[in-house]
Design a protein around this motif. Sequence first.
Motif, PDB file in Angstrom:
ATOM      1  N   LEU A 445       0.844  -1.196   0.000  1.00  0.00           N
ATOM      2  CA  LEU A 445       0.000   0.000   0.000  1.00  0.00           C
ATOM      3  C   LEU A 445       0.877   1.243   0.000  1.00  0.00           C
ATOM      4  CD1 LEU A 445      -2.752   1.442   0.220  1.00  0.00           C
ATOM      5  CD2 LEU A 445      -2.546   1.219   2.715  1.00  0.00           C
ATOM      6  N   ASP A 446       0.678   2.102  -0.985  1.00  0.00           N
ATOM      7  CA  ASP A 446       1.379   3.381  -1.073  1.00  0.00           C
ATOM      8  C   ASP A 446       0.354   4.506  -1.059  1.00  0.00           C
ATOM      9  OD1 ASP A 446       3.950   2.358  -1.213  1.00  0.00           O
ATOM     10  OD2 ASP A 446       3.883   2.161  -3.392  1.00  0.00           O
ATOM     11  N   ILE A 447       0.559   5.478  -0.184  1.00  0.00           N
ATOM     12  CA  ILE A 447      -0.285   6.668  -0.112  1.00  0.00           C
ATOM     13  C   ILE A 447       0.608   7.871  -0.367  1.00  0.00           C
ATOM     14  CG2 ILE A 447      -1.828   8.051   1.318  1.00  0.00           C
ATOM     15  CD1 ILE A 447      -2.431   5.513   2.915  1.00  0.00           C
ATOM     16  N   ILE A 448       0.231   8.700  -1.344  1.00  0.00           N
ATOM     17  CA  ILE A 448       1.088   9.803  -1.780  1.00  0.00           C
ATOM     18  C   ILE A 448       0.324  11.119  -1.689  1.00  0.00           C
ATOM     19  CG2 ILE A 448       2.347  10.787  -3.735  1.00  0.00           C
ATOM     20  CD1 ILE A 448       2.856   7.977  -4.726  1.00  0.00           C
ATOM     21  N   GLY A 449       0.988  12.119  -1.156  1.00  0.00           N
ATOM     22  CA  GLY A 449       0.493  13.485  -1.171  1.00  0.00           C
ATOM     23  C   GLY A 449       1.538  14.386  -1.796  1.00  0.00           C
ATOM     24  N   GLN A 450       1.127  15.273  -2.700  1.00  0.00           N
ATOM     25  CA  GLN A 450       2.084  16.095  -3.432  1.00  0.00           C
ATOM     26  C   GLN A 450       1.563  17.514  -3.577  1.00  0.00           C
ATOM     27  OE1 GLN A 450       2.938  14.712  -7.404  1.00  0.00           O
ATOM     28  NE2 GLN A 450       4.565  16.199  -7.754  1.00  0.00           N
ATOM     29  N   TYR A 451       2.481  18.481  -3.432  1.00  0.00           N
ATOM     30  CA  TYR A 451       2.162  19.879  -3.705  1.00  0.00           C
ATOM     31  C   TYR A 451       3.358  20.520  -4.393  1.00  0.00           C
ATOM     32  CZ  TYR A 451       1.742  24.896  -3.201  1.00  0.00           C
ATOM     33  OH  TYR A 451       1.713  26.246  -3.478  1.00  0.00           O
ATOM     34  N   SER A 452       3.089  21.355  -5.393  1.00  0.00           N
ATOM     35  CA  SER A 452       4.158  22.090  -6.045  1.00  0.00           C
ATOM     36  C   SER A 452       3.684  23.494  -6.406  1.00  0.00           C
ATOM     37  CB  SER A 452       4.635  21.369  -7.317  1.00  0.00           C
ATOM     38  OG  SER A 452       3.706  21.553  -8.361  1.00  0.00           O
ATOM     39  N   ARG A 453       4.656  24.383  -6.484  1.00  0.00           N
ATOM     40  CA  ARG A 453       4.402  25.758  -6.910  1.00  0.00           C
ATOM     41  C   ARG A 453       5.474  26.132  -7.917  1.00  0.00           C
ATOM     42  NH1 ARG A 453       5.503  31.276  -5.858  1.00  0.00           N
ATOM     43  NH2 ARG A 453       3.614  32.578  -5.713  1.00  0.00           N
ATOM     44  N   ARG A 454       5.033  26.539  -9.091  1.00  0.00           N
ATOM     45  CA  ARG A 454       5.958  26.927 -10.160  1.00  0.00           C
ATOM     46  C   ARG A 454       5.668  28.370 -10.562  1.00  0.00           C
ATOM     47  NH1 ARG A 454       5.693  25.985 -16.163  1.00  0.00           N
ATOM     48  NH2 ARG A 454       7.820  26.202 -16.946  1.00  0.00           N
ATOM     49  N   GLN A 455       6.701  29.180 -10.515  1.00  0.00           N
ATOM     50  CA  GLN A 455       6.558  30.590 -10.858  1.00  0.00           C
ATOM     51  C   GLN A 455       7.540  30.939 -11.960  1.00  0.00           C
ATOM     52  OE1 GLN A 455       6.233  33.617  -7.663  1.00  0.00           O
ATOM     53  NE2 GLN A 455       7.927  34.676  -8.668  1.00  0.00           N
ATOM     54  N   TYR A 503      -2.552   0.032  -4.254  1.00  0.00           N
ATOM     55  CA  TYR A 503      -2.359  -1.218  -3.511  1.00  0.00           C
ATOM     56  C   TYR A 503      -2.129  -2.334  -4.511  1.00  0.00           C
ATOM     57  CZ  TYR A 503      -3.081  -5.146  -0.356  1.00  0.00           C
ATOM     58  OH  TYR A 503      -2.914  -6.294   0.363  1.00  0.00           O
ATOM     59  N   GLU A 504      -1.055  -3.099  -4.280  1.00  0.00           N
ATOM     60  CA  GLU A 504      -0.756  -4.232  -5.155  1.00  0.00           C
ATOM     61  C   GLU A 504      -0.659  -5.507  -4.330  1.00  0.00           C
ATOM     62  OE1 GLU A 504       2.982  -3.889  -7.129  1.00  0.00           O
ATOM     63  OE2 GLU A 504       4.006  -3.077  -5.392  1.00  0.00           O
ATOM     64  N   ARG A 505      -1.037  -6.603  -4.967  1.00  0.00           N
ATOM     65  CA  ARG A 505      -1.077  -7.890  -4.256  1.00  0.00           C
ATOM     66  C   ARG A 505      -0.825  -9.011  -5.249  1.00  0.00           C
ATOM     67  NH1 ARG A 505      -4.019  -9.900   0.297  1.00  0.00           N
ATOM     68  NH2 ARG A 505      -2.962 -11.869   0.842  1.00  0.00           N
ATOM     69  N   THR A 506      -0.024  -9.977  -4.805  1.00  0.00           N
ATOM     70  CA  THR A 506       0.215 -11.184  -5.588  1.00  0.00           C
ATOM     71  C   THR A 506      -0.325 -12.372  -4.819  1.00  0.00           C
ATOM     72  OG1 THR A 506       2.195 -10.272  -6.622  1.00  0.00           O
ATOM     73  CG2 THR A 506       1.945 -12.653  -6.663  1.00  0.00           C
ATOM     74  N   ILE A 507      -1.251 -13.093  -5.427  1.00  0.00           N
ATOM     75  CA  ILE A 507      -1.810 -14.309  -4.839  1.00  0.00           C
ATOM     76  C   ILE A 507      -1.518 -15.460  -5.794  1.00  0.00           C
ATOM     77  CG2 ILE A 507      -3.880 -15.460  -3.997  1.00  0.00           C
ATOM     78  CD1 ILE A 507      -5.066 -12.733  -3.426  1.00  0.00           C
ATOM     79  N   LYS A 508      -0.592 -16.303  -5.374  1.00  0.00           N
ATOM     80  CA  LYS A 508      -0.121 -17.397  -6.222  1.00  0.00           C
ATOM     81  C   LYS A 508       0.384 -16.816  -7.540  1.00  0.00           C
ATOM     82  CE  LYS A 508      -2.911 -21.014  -4.067  1.00  0.00           C
ATOM     83  NZ  LYS A 508      -3.891 -22.100  -4.252  1.00  0.00           N
ATOM     84  N   TYR A 511      -1.492 -11.408 -10.159  1.00  0.00           N
ATOM     85  CA  TYR A 511      -1.003 -10.117  -9.672  1.00  0.00           C
ATOM     86  C   TYR A 511      -2.015  -9.035 -10.037  1.00  0.00           C
ATOM     87  CZ  TYR A 511       1.521  -5.671  -9.616  1.00  0.00           C
ATOM     88  OH  TYR A 511       1.885  -4.367  -9.384  1.00  0.00           O
ATOM     89  N   ALA A 512      -2.291  -8.140  -9.088  1.00  0.00           N
ATOM     90  CA  ALA A 512      -3.220  -7.041  -9.345  1.00  0.00           C
ATOM     91  C   ALA A 512      -2.734  -5.798  -8.619  1.00  0.00           C
ATOM     92  CB  ALA A 512      -4.639  -7.397  -8.902  1.00  0.00           C
ATOM     93  N   LYS A 513      -2.981  -4.658  -9.232  1.00  0.00           N
ATOM     94  CA  LYS A 513      -2.653  -3.376  -8.616  1.00  0.00           C
ATOM     95  C   LYS A 513      -3.753  -2.379  -8.951  1.00  0.00           C
ATOM     96  CE  LYS A 513       0.828   0.272  -8.271  1.00  0.00           C
ATOM     97  NZ  LYS A 513       2.178   0.738  -8.661  1.00  0.00           N
ATOM     98  N   LEU A 514      -4.252  -1.709  -7.927  1.00  0.00           N
ATOM     99  CA  LEU A 514      -5.281  -0.686  -8.087  1.00  0.00           C
ATOM    100  C   LEU A 514      -4.712   0.651  -7.646  1.00  0.00           C
ATOM    101  CD1 LEU A 514      -8.219   0.154  -8.702  1.00  0.00           C
ATOM    102  CD2 LEU A 514      -8.750  -0.345  -6.296  1.00  0.00           C
ATOM    103  N   LEU A 515      -4.865   1.656  -8.502  1.00  0.00           N
ATOM    104  CA  LEU A 515      -4.390   3.006  -8.212  1.00  0.00           C
ATOM    105  C   LEU A 515      -5.549   3.978  -8.385  1.00  0.00           C
ATOM    106  CD1 LEU A 515      -1.109   4.680  -9.382  1.00  0.00           C
ATOM    107  CD2 LEU A 515      -3.279   5.765  -9.954  1.00  0.00           C
TER     108      LEU A 515
END
Length: 710
Positions: A445-455, A503-508, A511-515
């Motif tokens: 499980l990966d949870i990502i938060g991102q902020y950027s400011r470009r001027q 979240y990614e999971r391998t069962i036997k 393989y599946a990954k949901l984003l």
Amino acid sequence: MKKILFLLCLLGAVCMQAQNLTVKGVVSDDMDVLPGVTIVIAGTDKGTVTDIDGKYSIDVPKGSKLIFSYVGYRSQTVTANQSRLDIRLSVDAIQLEEAVVVGYAKQKKATLTGAVSSVSSETLTKRNVASLSTALQGAMPGVTIQQTSGQPGADGSTIRVRGIGSINSNQDPLVLVDGIETDINQVDPNTVESISVLKDAASASIYGSRASNGVILITTKRGKEGKVTTTYSGYVTIQRPTNMPEPVAAWEYLQAELNSWDNAGMTVTETQRAQQLKLIEEQRTLRPDNWNRYDTNWKEETISDYSLMHNHNVTVSGGSENLSFFGSGSYMYQDGLIPNDNYDRTNLRLNADAKILPWAKLGLETNLRQSNLSNPGMGSPKSIINQALYMLPTISAAKELDGNWGYGKNGLNPTAMANDSGEKRTTSTEALVNGTLTLTPIKGLDIIGQYSRRQVTNRGRSLITPYTTSLKGQVLGNYPAQDGLTESWNQTIRNYYRAQASYERTIKEHYAKLLVGFQAEDSEYTSFSGGKKGFDLGQNYLDNGDGSTATSSGGANSWAMMSWYARLNYNYKQRYLLEINGRYDGSSRFTPDNRWGFFPSVSAGWVISQENFMEKANDIVDILKLRVSYGLLGNQNIGNYPYASTINPGYGYYLGDNKELTPGVAQIALSNADITWEKSKQFDLGMDLSMWNGLLTVTADYYILNSATL
């Protein structure tokens, strides 16, 4: 007798039990554990696969052979003579397990179902060019790079991904650097780790309304654990025009002029012909004196045979397990072929990664850039060069004997324009801060938060200073007749927000990954400019000059977007592949009824080389994969608020009985309340083939792209 038989049977069972062995262990590569590795007892169909932590357990006869195999890695055969076997697999030469950057994530080459091309930093840094877009020429199939100018600061190439992807608007692909939209030609190639180009709907639809022209994803370098290292790289390049016309001498031009009159059937009197022949003979036998006879090589007077470009870069990187960094500073200077035409750029970048908790990582990217572009005050470098190549040699001298500039063509003298017509200077500065927090509370499980400011701020100064012209000793005046100064300023500020979970999971062997993710961004643009004419004493500042000639202008605009996106990846035995993407975009550029659009795609792949019937060809075929995809992409870059009528001031109307002129406004563009996204439907059928450990690779795609505003 019965007791003896019983003892013999018991002894045999013990012996049989002693010959069996339960083998356990972990399979990994140089970086991490490997889930889904196939483990088979040689000569049988009995086997198992590693779990998400790379662990396995299998009962085998002692002394038998275990075959460990994984797509993209060299198979390894090990004798089972102990209960613990930890295996480290080596990546195959073709590196099918190499991670390729795709939308909001990375995927393995072996399991890609979309049409994606990639290029590494090594390829880019081998090419000593000023613009990153030009460095991509010939590096990726399906991506056309065309450089139409060699002018310093404006020699970036036009990029087209699978041709023209828009019928109404901008045709440039979306360029993202570490997820942030950026001008590709302002990126320092020394800081680039890899570049991926998403070419079809399967790979690009997760960018929805901005992906119809393709997507270019640029990943910058990061620090690695280890001692601090410092590197320097640089080059000096001499640039020369590859194909320039050579001007003819004056007598050759006059002879060609006479021939053209005859070829055109023009009536030429004997007196005219005699005069022309006399001029030809004088020009051929007598030296030009820049008084009675001119033979000016405008190209030689105006254009250099070569120009200098040099680039210098210093990087510092290193760190520990908990803190790593990558810093880069570079300076690039490029001279033009005419005087007062040059460009320089300074880039500073610092990428840092900190492991603040065992399950939390903070990444920070900061980038500072400043570029300076200088051009002559009048005309553009391109127009000055064109004039120098086609100006008649007999018209005047570049510089007369009295020290004034030659009159040229009605005062237009390309040599004078390049050297003495003023200046145009543009200074561009950019400041970018991009922070990303990644949480991994549980495995997979990966949870990502991102902020950027470009001027981005641009400041321009355009000064025109007239030069004095003369012809055969007679001063003919200044060109142009009036001086002028214009100063301008504009600034764009963009904020970017992202929240994402996967979240990614391998069962036997599955393989599946949901984003899933949420993204929002806003942009605000502000500009103003002012100008004057009639300056005194050479003091060319806006507080001087003729106040009656003062002009000013300014403007502002803003827009915002909000998006939801998702992706599902599934594969079975890394043999049968499926990917589903979707993005739901909302843009302030359209009316509420037409503001939202949905952009889905679906793709599938079949890794034929993983099938059992291909086992005999494994020594030859590394991978053979078929891909198919269909999806919908969009383009929202059709102007700000095209649904609204445009009203401009500065129009007058005669009103009343006396018909007095009254200032007012006028509608200059019609509105279209029904306008919405430009959309394109794309179908792709592709094949990836690699043979002999990557010695031969083939990528082939057949695609259909239909664009329409729906």
